[in-house]
Design an enzyme around this catalytic site. Structure first.
Site, PDB file in Angstrom:
ATOM      1  N   HIS A  79       0.858  -1.194   0.000  1.00 30.76           N
ATOM      2  CA  HIS A  79       0.000   0.000   0.000  1.00 30.76           C
ATOM      3  C   HIS A  79       0.890   1.238   0.000  1.00 30.76           C
ATOM      4  O   HIS A  79       1.455   1.608   1.029  1.00 30.76           O
ATOM      5  CB  HIS A  79      -0.925  -0.016   1.218  1.00 30.76           C
ATOM      6  CG  HIS A  79      -1.900   1.131   1.265  1.00 30.76           C
ATOM      7  ND1 HIS A  79      -3.261   0.954   1.408  1.00 30.76           N
ATOM      8  CD2 HIS A  79      -1.713   2.472   1.180  1.00 30.76           C
ATOM      9  CE1 HIS A  79      -3.863   2.131   1.424  1.00 30.76           C
ATOM     10  NE2 HIS A  79      -2.935   3.092   1.288  1.00 30.76           N
ATOM     11  N   HIS A  81       1.611   5.294  -2.264  1.00 31.52           N
ATOM     12  CA  HIS A  81       1.068   6.329  -3.172  1.00 31.52           C
ATOM     13  C   HIS A  81       2.256   7.000  -3.849  1.00 31.52           C
ATOM     14  O   HIS A  81       2.558   8.166  -3.561  1.00 31.52           O
ATOM     15  CB  HIS A  81       0.278   7.376  -2.386  1.00 31.52           C
ATOM     16  CG  HIS A  81      -0.958   6.849  -1.736  1.00 31.52           C
ATOM     17  ND1 HIS A  81      -2.198   6.960  -2.318  1.00 31.52           N
ATOM     18  CD2 HIS A  81      -1.153   6.187  -0.570  1.00 31.52           C
ATOM     19  CE1 HIS A  81      -3.109   6.394  -1.523  1.00 31.52           C
ATOM     20  NE2 HIS A  81      -2.493   5.927  -0.459  1.00 31.52           N
ATOM     21  N   HIS A 230      -9.556   2.073   0.646  1.00 31.60           N
ATOM     22  CA  HIS A 230      -9.187   2.874   1.806  1.00 31.60           C
ATOM     23  C   HIS A 230     -10.470   3.007   2.624  1.00 31.60           C
ATOM     24  O   HIS A 230     -11.457   3.507   2.112  1.00 31.60           O
ATOM     25  CB  HIS A 230      -8.769   4.284   1.404  1.00 31.60           C
ATOM     26  CG  HIS A 230      -7.387   4.407   0.873  1.00 31.60           C
ATOM     27  ND1 HIS A 230      -7.005   3.904  -0.340  1.00 31.60           N
ATOM     28  CD2 HIS A 230      -6.281   5.013   1.389  1.00 31.60           C
ATOM     29  CE1 HIS A 230      -5.729   4.191  -0.538  1.00 31.60           C
ATOM     30  NE2 HIS A 230      -5.261   4.868   0.488  1.00 31.60           N
ATOM     31  N   GLU A 233     -10.598   6.088   7.551  1.00 32.68           N
ATOM     32  CA  GLU A 233      -9.353   6.711   8.023  1.00 32.68           C
ATOM     33  C   GLU A 233      -9.724   7.931   8.858  1.00 32.68           C
ATOM     34  O   GLU A 233      -9.509   9.068   8.468  1.00 32.68           O
ATOM     35  CB  GLU A 233      -8.473   7.091   6.816  1.00 32.68           C
ATOM     36  CG  GLU A 233      -7.038   7.421   7.223  1.00 32.68           C
ATOM     37  CD  GLU A 233      -6.138   7.684   6.021  1.00 32.68           C
ATOM     38  OE1 GLU A 233      -6.578   7.485   4.876  1.00 32.68           O
ATOM     39  OE2 GLU A 233      -4.990   8.107   6.245  1.00 32.68           O
ATOM     40  N   ASP A 331       2.437   3.410   2.850  1.00 40.53           N
ATOM     41  CA  ASP A 331       1.485   4.489   2.549  1.00 40.53           C
ATOM     42  C   ASP A 331       2.221   5.670   1.922  1.00 40.53           C
ATOM     43  O   ASP A 331       3.058   5.491   1.056  1.00 40.53           O
ATOM     44  CB  ASP A 331       0.704   4.881   3.809  1.00 40.53           C
ATOM     45  CG  ASP A 331      -0.704   5.387   3.492  1.00 40.53           C
ATOM     46  OD1 ASP A 331      -1.096   5.315   2.319  1.00 40.53           O
ATOM     47  OD2 ASP A 331      -1.406   5.841   4.412  1.00 40.53           O
TER      48      ASP A 331
HETATM   49 ZN   LIG Z   1      -3.281   5.090   1.314  1.00 41.55          ZN
END
Ligand SMILES: [Zn+2]
Length: 438
Positions: A79, A81, A230, A233, A331
């Site tokens: 995971h 980005h 996702h 969060e 992340d």
């Molecule tokens: Zn994420």
């Protein structure tokens, strides 16, 4: 980076290597209380030929004696980005909040994410991950129009360029509201399928969440796609989209893989709600990934001069106890969602050990950065050490958990296909010209 002198022929024996029970499936050995045992690893033609108990007397003079240093399989980071990575210098998150991150990332994407900008920042991230010893990486790609048309071709080109060094996967990232536009969403699902990607969204408590999830599951089934969400969060206890995803998976009898990230609000909910959700998640075969560094950074951030009181992470211990596959991952890196990070999965594991208590006992927690995310990504033979798999592993200086997790281990030796890699961490200055303005 390499600290151990290895032959570059791809054929050698690593003597007295310390390996962990959780990452050496099938190995018959006496493991110590920390889960370690000493072995000889035979490497031939770029693959692991055999792993056997360390020989007491050495007859092979060409063997490289590791003297008990820890050897782990290459990391799997499920995971990330990398499309957002490293924009911090030109678009910082001024208050460190979640809305601040969303606004800053939106503004930067709209103004700056050309193919060249993306390609250079993503390649920089991949070089860092590779140098740290990661062999497989999944990234989310912001996919709201018109960014989808720019980012997916860049990803496909990078995947081609990195073939053989990094197993790359991409997930379409949109707000769940984006699914309401059926025609556009169907187009996106086709684009994702054409790129052999994974269908994804950020879920939150909109009134038609069930219907939107149904559309996503129907699209995934129609196009033969796995799903990656996702979810929740936030510290808001009313955020129960993890449970909604599990219910949708059961409703559709979904047979693909589902990975769900974050699930922070679960840690704030009353026990009976939590148990009901976890039962459904286990029943639906959903895997969960926690993002401990990003959660610690964004969750419970206060602007009233008070100190954060919770760690932001989800209930990994309770999940694992129920047989739910759990991972941890990087992340965001150096972007408005997380000001730091370098796609170093040893750092992620070190931080997870502290934030989530992956210790006393360590048990099989090391799987969370290797074997378990490999399964979530359908990568057979990755994230484990076993005869027959490619000789992709990392040799550390540490000989115990306390040695391994106390220093950065910047001088680790990464071995790919039986050969030590030469890779160095890229210099931040390479990106300076992309950071002008903002
Ligand atoms: Zn994420």
């Amino acid at each position: 980076m390499a600290a151990v002198d290895l032959p570059t022929s791809g054929t050698f024996t690593l003597a007295n290597a310390r390996v962990h029970a959780s990452l050496t499936p099938g190995l018959e050995a006496q493991f110590d209380g920390d889960g370690f045992t000493l072995v000889d690893i035979e490497v031939a033609d770029g693959r692991i030929k055999g792993i056997t108990a360390a020989a007491p007397v050495r007859v092979d003079a060409t063997a490289v004696d590791l003297k008990g240093c820890i050897v782990l399989p290459c990391f799997v980071d499920c995971h990330t980005h990398i499309d957002k990575g490293h924009i911090w210098p030109r678009k910082p998150n001024l208050d460190g909040s979640f809305p601040g991150a969303l606004n800053a990332a939106d503004a930067d994407r709209t103004a700056r994410w050309t193919a060249e900008d993306l390609s250079r920042r993503m390649d920089f991230s991949l070089r860092s991950a590779y140098a740290h010893g990661t062999s497989a990486l999944r990234t989310h790609l912001d996919s709201a129009a018109p960014q989808d048309a720019i980012s997916w071709p860049v990803f496909e080109e990078l995947r081609e360029r990195w073939n053989g060094r990094m197993e790359l996967q991409a997930v379409s990232l949109i707000g769940i509201d984006g699914v309401r536009d059926s025609d556009w969403f169907e187009q996106l699902a086709r684009r994702v399928a054409a790129a052999r990607g994974v269908l994804g969204a950020v879920t939150y408590m909109v009134s038609d969440l069930d219907e939107l999830l149904d559309r996503m599951f129907r699209a995934a089934i129609a196009h033969g796609l796995d799903l990656d969400f996702h979810a929740d969060e936030t510290d808001n206890i009313d955020a129960v989209s993890l449970r909604k995803i599990a219910e949708a998976a059961l409703r559709h009898r979904f047979e693909g893989k589902i990975l769900v990230g974050h699930c922070c609000s679960l840690a704030r909910q009353p026990d009976h709600h939590v148990l009901d959700t976890l039962d459904k998640v286990a029943q639906a075969g959903i895997a969960v990934v926690s993002l401990p560094m990003c959660n610690l950074y964004l969750q419970d951030r206060r602007h009233d001069g008070t100190t954060p009181r919770w760690r932001g992470v989800t209930l990994l211990h309770e999940m694992k106890a129920r047989g739910i596959p759990v991972s941890v991952a990087s992340d965001n890196t150096r972007d408005p969602f997380y000001a730091y990070g370098d796609l170093d999965m040893l750092e992620v594991y070190r931080m997870a050990t502290r934030i989530l208590h992956f210790d006393h006992p360590v048990g099989d927690w090391p799987k969370t950065v290797a074997a378990t995310p490999a399964q979530a990504m359908r990568l057979d033979g990755a994230g484990i050490l076993r005869a027959g798999v490619p000789a992709d592993f990392i040799i550390f200086k540490g000989r115990s958990w306390t040695e391994l997790l106390s220093r950065p281990e910047s001088d680790r030796t990464v071995v790919r296909d039986g050969k030590p890699i030469e890779a160095e961490l890229p210099d931040y200055a390479e990106l300076d010209d992309l950071m002008v303005g903002g």
